[in-house]
Design a protein around this motif. Structure first.
Motif, PDB file in Angstrom:
ATOM      1  N   GLN A 156       5.946  -2.130  10.130  1.00  0.00           N
ATOM      2  CA  GLN A 156       6.742  -1.132   9.774  1.00  0.00           C
ATOM      3  C   GLN A 156       7.192  -1.657   7.818  1.00  0.00           C
ATOM      4  OE1 GLN A 156      10.268   0.235  11.508  1.00  0.00           O
ATOM      5  NE2 GLN A 156      10.375   1.608  12.326  1.00  0.00           N
ATOM      6  N   PHE A 157       7.235   0.147   7.492  1.00  0.00           N
ATOM      7  CA  PHE A 157       7.745   0.117   6.323  1.00  0.00           C
ATOM      8  C   PHE A 157       9.023   0.534   6.421  1.00  0.00           C
ATOM      9  CE2 PHE A 157       8.505   2.492   2.330  1.00  0.00           C
ATOM     10  CZ  PHE A 157       8.392   1.411   1.641  1.00  0.00           C
ATOM     11  N   ASP A 158      10.053  -0.417   5.722  1.00  0.00           N
ATOM     12  CA  ASP A 158      11.013  -0.317   6.358  1.00  0.00           C
ATOM     13  C   ASP A 158      12.072  -0.167   5.069  1.00  0.00           C
ATOM     14  OD1 ASP A 158      14.302  -1.188   6.388  1.00  0.00           O
ATOM     15  OD2 ASP A 158      13.454  -3.386   6.030  1.00  0.00           O
ATOM     16  N   VAL A 159      12.980   0.798   4.661  1.00  0.00           N
ATOM     17  CA  VAL A 159      13.790   1.487   3.733  1.00  0.00           C
ATOM     18  C   VAL A 159      15.403   1.557   3.446  1.00  0.00           C
ATOM     19  CG1 VAL A 159      11.319   2.810   2.462  1.00  0.00           C
ATOM     20  CG2 VAL A 159      13.411   4.160   4.146  1.00  0.00           C
ATOM     21  N   ASN A 205       0.953  -1.232   0.031  1.00  0.00           N
ATOM     22  CA  ASN A 205      -0.033   0.192  -0.206  1.00  0.00           C
ATOM     23  C   ASN A 205       0.941   1.298  -0.067  1.00  0.00           C
ATOM     24  OD1 ASN A 205      -3.305  -0.845  -0.082  1.00  0.00           O
ATOM     25  ND2 ASN A 205      -2.441  -1.781   1.452  1.00  0.00           N
ATOM     26  N   VAL A 206       1.931   1.628   0.466  1.00  0.00           N
ATOM     27  CA  VAL A 206       2.763   2.300   0.797  1.00  0.00           C
ATOM     28  C   VAL A 206       3.235   3.174  -0.800  1.00  0.00           C
ATOM     29  CG1 VAL A 206       4.827   3.554   1.679  1.00  0.00           C
ATOM     30  CG2 VAL A 206       3.817   2.373   3.129  1.00  0.00           C
ATOM     31  N   PRO A 207       3.924   1.701  -1.649  1.00  0.00           N
ATOM     32  CA  PRO A 207       4.385   2.381  -3.049  1.00  0.00           C
ATOM     33  C   PRO A 207       3.179   2.643  -3.714  1.00  0.00           C
ATOM     34  CG  PRO A 207       4.643   0.581  -2.658  1.00  0.00           C
ATOM     35  CD  PRO A 207       4.703   0.584  -1.937  1.00  0.00           C
ATOM     36  N   MET A 213       4.025   9.847   2.228  1.00  0.00           N
ATOM     37  CA  MET A 213       3.850   8.287   2.712  1.00  0.00           C
ATOM     38  C   MET A 213       4.736   7.422   3.095  1.00  0.00           C
ATOM     39  SD  MET A 213       0.736   7.902   0.577  1.00  0.00           S
ATOM     40  CE  MET A 213      -0.478   8.347  -1.113  1.00  0.00           C
ATOM     41  N   VAL A 214       5.686   7.929   2.916  1.00  0.00           N
ATOM     42  CA  VAL A 214       7.110   6.821   3.346  1.00  0.00           C
ATOM     43  C   VAL A 214       7.282   6.847   5.337  1.00  0.00           C
ATOM     44  CG1 VAL A 214       9.891   6.432   4.033  1.00  0.00           C
ATOM     45  CG2 VAL A 214       8.116   6.601   1.195  1.00  0.00           C
ATOM     46  N   ALA A 215       6.691   8.491   5.518  1.00  0.00           N
ATOM     47  CA  ALA A 215       6.785   8.863   7.051  1.00  0.00           C
ATOM     48  C   ALA A 215       5.799   8.066   7.757  1.00  0.00           C
ATOM     49  CB  ALA A 215       6.467  10.102   7.415  1.00  0.00           C
ATOM     50  N   VAL A 216       4.131   7.739   6.972  1.00  0.00           N
ATOM     51  CA  VAL A 216       3.719   7.204   7.479  1.00  0.00           C
ATOM     52  C   VAL A 216       3.400   5.935   7.693  1.00  0.00           C
ATOM     53  CG1 VAL A 216       0.985   6.720   7.157  1.00  0.00           C
ATOM     54  CG2 VAL A 216       1.958   8.461   6.449  1.00  0.00           C
ATOM     55  N   GLY A 217       4.048   5.622   6.776  1.00  0.00           N
ATOM     56  CA  GLY A 217       4.912   4.101   6.355  1.00  0.00           C
ATOM     57  C   GLY A 217       6.252   3.674   7.275  1.00  0.00           C
ATOM     58  N   ILE A 218       6.983   3.994   7.839  1.00  0.00           N
ATOM     59  CA  ILE A 218       7.965   4.171   9.276  1.00  0.00           C
ATOM     60  C   ILE A 218       7.183   4.518  10.340  1.00  0.00           C
ATOM     61  CG2 ILE A 218      10.257   4.716   9.889  1.00  0.00           C
ATOM     62  CD1 ILE A 218      10.757   5.322   6.775  1.00  0.00           C
ATOM     63  N   TRP A 219       6.657   5.468  10.808  1.00  0.00           N
ATOM     64  CA  TRP A 219       6.391   6.461  11.492  1.00  0.00           C
ATOM     65  C   TRP A 219       5.266   5.672  13.072  1.00  0.00           C
ATOM     66  CZ3 TRP A 219       9.298   9.686   9.122  1.00  0.00           C
ATOM     67  CH2 TRP A 219      11.593   9.377   9.782  1.00  0.00           C
ATOM     68  N   LEU A 220       4.242   6.344  11.189  1.00  0.00           N
ATOM     69  CA  LEU A 220       2.591   5.963  12.415  1.00  0.00           C
ATOM     70  C   LEU A 220       1.771   4.000  12.025  1.00  0.00           C
ATOM     71  CD1 LEU A 220      -0.322   7.036  12.997  1.00  0.00           C
ATOM     72  CD2 LEU A 220      -0.416   7.605  11.036  1.00  0.00           C
ATOM     73  N   PHE A 221       2.370   3.763  11.446  1.00  0.00           N
ATOM     74  CA  PHE A 221       1.898   2.519  10.653  1.00  0.00           C
ATOM     75  C   PHE A 221       2.294   1.563  12.061  1.00  0.00           C
ATOM     76  CE2 PHE A 221       1.179   2.239   5.808  1.00  0.00           C
ATOM     77  CZ  PHE A 221      -0.011   3.094   6.486  1.00  0.00           C
TER      78      PHE A 221
END
Length: 420
Positions: free
Chosen positions: A297-300, A221-223, A282-290
């Motif tokens: 967590q969205f790992d980048v 969903n993030v990308p 979007m990436v910030a939401v995936g890393i910190w909010l989710f």
């Protein structure tokens, strides 16, 4: 030339500042979508990743075979066995849709199977003229034992077949071992006759790291929604182009000594900045909010540079599409609905709403023509396979050629209109 490009860039910034509410919507709408859709889809993705499915297991045999079947089902890491039901209540809750299935092991399954195997082995051994145990069980007519499987009527046929095949394999392997053991006893040999499979399966995947090739809800969903947000700038971009026509700005641009393509490049740089900001949000939401919402967590780690490169090329494709719609539209009533609808269609067939691997085969072929799908595949390659720029070069080239094609058509159309 650089000064003219800079002034064109400043003009676009000033146009956007006049509609600050629209800019806020461009950033906030995708954030609300990504949070909502990810929460909705998370359980579905967990099932795809192998989360346990609760099923009812009723053991009326309470002996060797039923215990082995129960143990194998638990080892499969696919099912969560519920045992506090009788057959009638299990049938009711499954048929009402509370659970997907129930397995009922019949009484005396182990006893009857052992008797049947002993009788057949004795018959085979006797046919070779060998002595058998006179006290052994005489041959009896084999009687089929039914393992009852109750399925939710809404369960698809593929799931039913996979479960039946799995249980059939378990019973076959147990029966096989018992047959070899019976031959051992009859022949009085101590040699291990157990048939061990000569073929095993070893899964080999192209992973370069620890990531699973199947994306989880956040990895999809993030990308995916970042791409949707990027392409949705088609709407404000096309509207601005139409406004320039109606307000006479485009006429002043044409009569100025600045080439029209500088005007397009100014828009490209301006909206590319917006695309990057959208992606970073979007990436910030995936890393910190989710993680705070009990989502993965969205790992980048080590991937951010490559992800930004894909974002820039996806932004180019979106901008080119917006320029084309704005150039060919005469009114905002034409550009806005068509732009929004076309983005939704491209998102639907490109795997944004529903992942491509869940689509029917013919839709998967159609998805290959959506620029959103090119961008999503590039993101997948980076996130799931740790791919470098070389591995995603094809998708980047497609996105860039899409931008060139859209802008070229726009310039030709503009020139033709002005010539008339």
């Amino acid at each position: 030339m650089l000064y003219k490009l800079w002034r064109s860039f400043i003009k676009e910034i000033q146009l956007l500042k006049r509609d600050s509410g629209g800019i806020v919507i461009i950033f906030l709408m995708p954030l609300l979508l990504i949070i909502t859709i990810t929460l909705i889809q998370d359980s579905t993705f967990k099932n795809l990743e192998g989360s346990k499915i609760p099923i009812i297991f009723i053991d009326n045999d309470k002996s060797e075979i039923s215990k082995n079947i129960k143990l194998e089902l638990q080892r499969s890491k696919t099912f969560d066995l519920l045992t506090n039901y009788d057959e009638k209540s299990a049938q009711n809750v499954v048929f009402s849709g509370d659970y997907q299935m129930a397995i009922v092991i019949p009484e005396n399954l182990t006893k009857d199977l052992n008797s049947n195997i002993d009788s057949k082995v004795q018959t085979i051994v006797s046919s070779f003229g060998l002595e058998t145990d006179s006290t052994a069980t005489k041959a009896v007519a084999s009687k089929t034992k039914d393992i009852h499987l109750y399925f939710d009527p809404a369960t698809n046929a593929g799931f039913k077949n996979s479960v039946m095949n799995a249980i059939n394999k378990m019973v076959f392997e147990i029966e096989n071992k018992k047959i070899y053991k019976a031959f051992q006893d009859q022949l009085g040999t101590t040699e291990d006759l157990e048939n061990k499979s000569l073929i095993t399966f070893k899964e080999i995947t192209p992973n370069k790291g620890k990531e699973e090739l199947m994306p989880n809800s956040v990895q999809h969903n993030v990308p995916a929604w970042a791409l949707f947000a990027i392409f949705f700038i088609v709407v404000p971009l096309s509207i601005n182009l139409v406004k320039e026509k109606s307000q006479g700005t485009s006429v002043r641009v044409r009569v100025s000594p600045t080439p029209y393509y500088i005007h397009i490049l100014g828009k490209t740089f301006t909206y590319l900045i917006i695309c990057v900001i959208q992606f970073l949000l979007m990436v910030a939401v995936g890393i910190w909010l989710f993680p705070l919402m009990d989502l993965p967590q969205f790992d980048v780690t080590g991937k951010m540079f490559h992800l930004l490169i894909v974002t820039l090329f996806a932004g180019l494709a979106a901008i080119g599409f917006g320029v084309l719609i704005g150039t060919m539209s005469n009114t905002q009533e034409q550009s806005a609905p068509f732009g929004a609808t076309s983005v939704v269609v491209l998102a639907a067939i490109g795997g944004i709403w529903v992942p491509v691997f869940l689509m029917p085969e013919f839709m998967q072929k159609i998805a290959a023509f959506s620029p959103m799908n090119w961008g999503l595949n590039a993101y997948y390659d980076i996130i799931l396979r740790n791919s470098g720029l070389g591995e995603i070069a094809k998708e980047l080239i497609f996105l860039f050629l899409f931008y060139i094609a859209m802008v070229t058509i726009s310039l030709l159309y503009e020139r033709k209109q002005n010539a008339v």
